[in-house]
Design an enzyme around this catalytic site. Structure first.
Site, mmCIF file in Angstrom:
data_model
loop_
_atom_site.group_PDB
_atom_site.id
_atom_site.type_symbol
_atom_site.label_atom_id
_atom_site.label_comp_id
_atom_site.label_asym_id
_atom_site.label_seq_id
_atom_site.Cartn_x
_atom_site.Cartn_y
_atom_site.Cartn_z
ATOM 1 N N ASN A 190 2.691 1.355 4.016
ATOM 2 C CA ASN A 190 2.980 0.096 4.710
ATOM 3 C C ASN A 190 2.783 0.207 6.217
ATOM 4 O O ASN A 190 3.484 -0.423 7.002
ATOM 5 C CB ASN A 190 4.399 -0.395 4.371
ATOM 6 C CG ASN A 190 4.727 -1.823 4.779
ATOM 7 O OD1 ASN A 190 5.870 -2.164 5.069
ATOM 8 N ND2 ASN A 190 3.733 -2.696 4.822
ATOM 9 N N ASP A 228 -7.767 3.757 1.400
ATOM 10 C CA ASP A 228 -6.839 4.227 2.438
ATOM 11 C C ASP A 228 -7.625 4.703 3.673
ATOM 12 O O ASP A 228 -8.388 5.652 3.577
ATOM 13 C CB ASP A 228 -6.020 5.387 1.855
ATOM 14 C CG ASP A 228 -4.891 5.840 2.763
ATOM 15 O OD1 ASP A 228 -4.791 5.348 3.908
ATOM 16 O OD2 ASP A 228 -4.100 6.694 2.322
ATOM 17 N N CYS A 278 0.857 -1.190 0.000
ATOM 18 C CA CYS A 278 0.000 0.000 0.000
ATOM 19 C C CYS A 278 0.892 1.240 0.000
ATOM 20 O O CYS A 278 2.103 1.137 -0.222
ATOM 21 C CB CYS A 278 -0.968 -0.006 1.186
ATOM 22 S SG CYS A 278 -0.174 0.081 2.803
ATOM 23 N N CYS A 336 -0.867 0.802 7.335
ATOM 24 C CA CYS A 336 -2.299 0.525 7.572
ATOM 25 C C CYS A 336 -2.785 -0.725 6.839
ATOM 26 O O CYS A 336 -2.949 -1.782 7.442
ATOM 27 C CB CYS A 336 -3.162 1.716 7.158
ATOM 28 S SG CYS A 336 -2.807 3.256 8.022
ATOM 29 N N ARG A 337 -2.990 -0.592 5.542
ATOM 30 C CA ARG A 337 -3.649 -1.684 4.806
ATOM 31 C C ARG A 337 -2.759 -2.904 4.588
ATOM 32 O O ARG A 337 -3.179 -4.038 4.846
ATOM 33 C CB ARG A 337 -4.157 -1.168 3.442
ATOM 34 C CG ARG A 337 -5.289 -0.185 3.570
ATOM 35 C CD ARG A 337 -5.560 0.521 2.253
ATOM 36 N NE ARG A 337 -4.499 1.464 1.908
ATOM 37 C CZ ARG A 337 -4.452 2.179 0.783
ATOM 38 N NH1 ARG A 337 -5.416 2.040 -0.106
ATOM 39 N NH2 ARG A 337 -3.457 3.011 0.557
ATOM 40 N N SER A 338 -1.539 -2.689 4.090
ATOM 41 C CA SER A 338 -0.723 -3.858 3.749
ATOM 42 C C SER A 338 -0.251 -4.660 4.966
ATOM 43 O O SER A 338 -0.179 -5.889 4.870
ATOM 44 C CB SER A 338 0.436 -3.494 2.816
ATOM 45 O OG SER A 338 1.258 -2.501 3.357
HETATM 46 C C1 WE7 Z 1 -0.384 8.688 4.411
HETATM 47 C C2 WE7 Z 1 -1.359 7.719 4.196
HETATM 48 C C3 WE7 Z 1 -1.159 6.443 4.755
HETATM 49 C C4 WE7 Z 1 -1.934 9.504 3.194
HETATM 50 N N1 WE7 Z 1 -0.062 6.202 5.487
HETATM 51 N N2 WE7 Z 1 0.714 8.400 5.128
HETATM 52 CL CL1 WE7 Z 1 1.734 12.275 4.797
HETATM 53 C C5 WE7 Z 1 2.396 11.157 3.709
HETATM 54 C C6 WE7 Z 1 2.958 11.639 2.522
HETATM 55 C C7 WE7 Z 1 3.509 10.735 1.612
HETATM 56 C C8 WE7 Z 1 3.480 9.396 1.880
HETATM 57 C C9 WE7 Z 1 2.908 8.964 3.068
HETATM 58 CL CL2 WE7 Z 1 2.910 7.294 3.345
HETATM 59 C C10 WE7 Z 1 2.367 9.830 4.023
HETATM 60 C C11 WE7 Z 1 1.763 9.375 5.322
HETATM 61 C C12 WE7 Z 1 0.848 7.148 5.661
HETATM 62 N N3 WE7 Z 1 -2.069 5.473 4.564
HETATM 63 N N4 WE7 Z 1 -2.323 8.246 3.440
HETATM 64 N N5 WE7 Z 1 -0.771 9.777 3.780
HETATM 65 C C13 WE7 Z 1 -2.701 10.407 2.378
HETATM 66 C C14 WE7 Z 1 -4.044 10.107 2.148
HETATM 67 C C15 WE7 Z 1 -4.825 10.944 1.347
HETATM 68 C C16 WE7 Z 1 -4.296 12.067 0.775
HETATM 69 C C17 WE7 Z 1 -2.963 12.378 0.969
HETATM 70 C C18 WE7 Z 1 -2.149 11.559 1.774
HETATM 71 C C19 WE7 Z 1 -0.728 11.963 1.943
#
Ligand code: WE7
Length: 158
Positions: A16, A130, A13, A18-20
């Site tokens: 890595n 997500d 995902c 939440c979902r995965s």
């Molecule tokens: C998430 C995320 C998720 C969103 N897990 N993050 Cl702050 C950010 C920026 C780039 C990559 C990641 Cl992984 C993250 C933190 C971690 N499931 N979902 N961000 C998300 C959801 C909807 C719109 C924008 C974002 C960044």
């Protein structure tokens, strides 16, 4: 590395956390309950390196704990080697799929079959959304989708 005789699956995902990790833990429990752990290499990863080294989100851990499932996974980013070693890379949404297919095009001899995990859902909910900005119920929904999909995926590979 994947054992040459066994089967291997990498759940992916965005981050890595939440979902995965939920999908990975659910699938590992199913395989363990079937006494089939020697035949499977199971892991999860991220398309982003934002969360590398982190434990799963506390809401994901709580959701799994309700089902008596534990995980000690730490987030990691998908590597080029993953495309060469895993049989299946199963992801959650169209954005993951685009990112993975882009990366797969930059590796030679990609072995992995890259698919949406939701393709296996008997209830045909193709996308596992997500839950990051969502509620506890959104995590429960992710868990239920992962449960249905992992069961169907395992059955189709047993
Ligand atoms: C998430 C995320 C998720 C969103 N897990 N993050 Cl702050 C950010 C920026 C780039 C990559 C990641 Cl992984 C993250 C933190 C971690 N499931 N979902 N961000 C998300 C959801 C909807 C719109 C924008 C974002 C960044």
């Amino acid at each position: 590395m994947a054992a040459s005789s066994g089967k291997s699956v990498l759940f992916v995902c965005l981050g890595n956390i939440c979902r995965s990790p939920i999908a990975e833990a659910v699938f590992r429990k199913m395989v363990t309950d079937n006494g089939d752990t020697n035949n499977w290499l199971i892991d999860s990863g991220a398309v982003s390196d934002w969360n590398t080294g982190s434990s799963p989100d506390t809401r994901a851990l709580a959701c799994l704990r309700k089902q008596s499932i534990e995980t000690d996974h730490r987030a990691r980013k998908v590597t080029k080697e993953d495309f060469l070693s895993f049989d299946y890379i199963l992801c959650m949404d169209e954005s993951n799929l685009r990112d993975l297919n882009k990366k797969a095009n930059s590796v030679k001899n990609c072995k992995a079959k890259i698919e949406l995990l939701g393709k296996y859902d008997p209830q045909e909910q193709l996308i596992i959304q997500d839950p990051y900005y969502g509620s506890e119920e959104d995590f429960e929904k992710v868990y239920e989708q992962c449960l249905r999909c992992c069961k169907a995926f395992l059955e189709s590979h047993s």
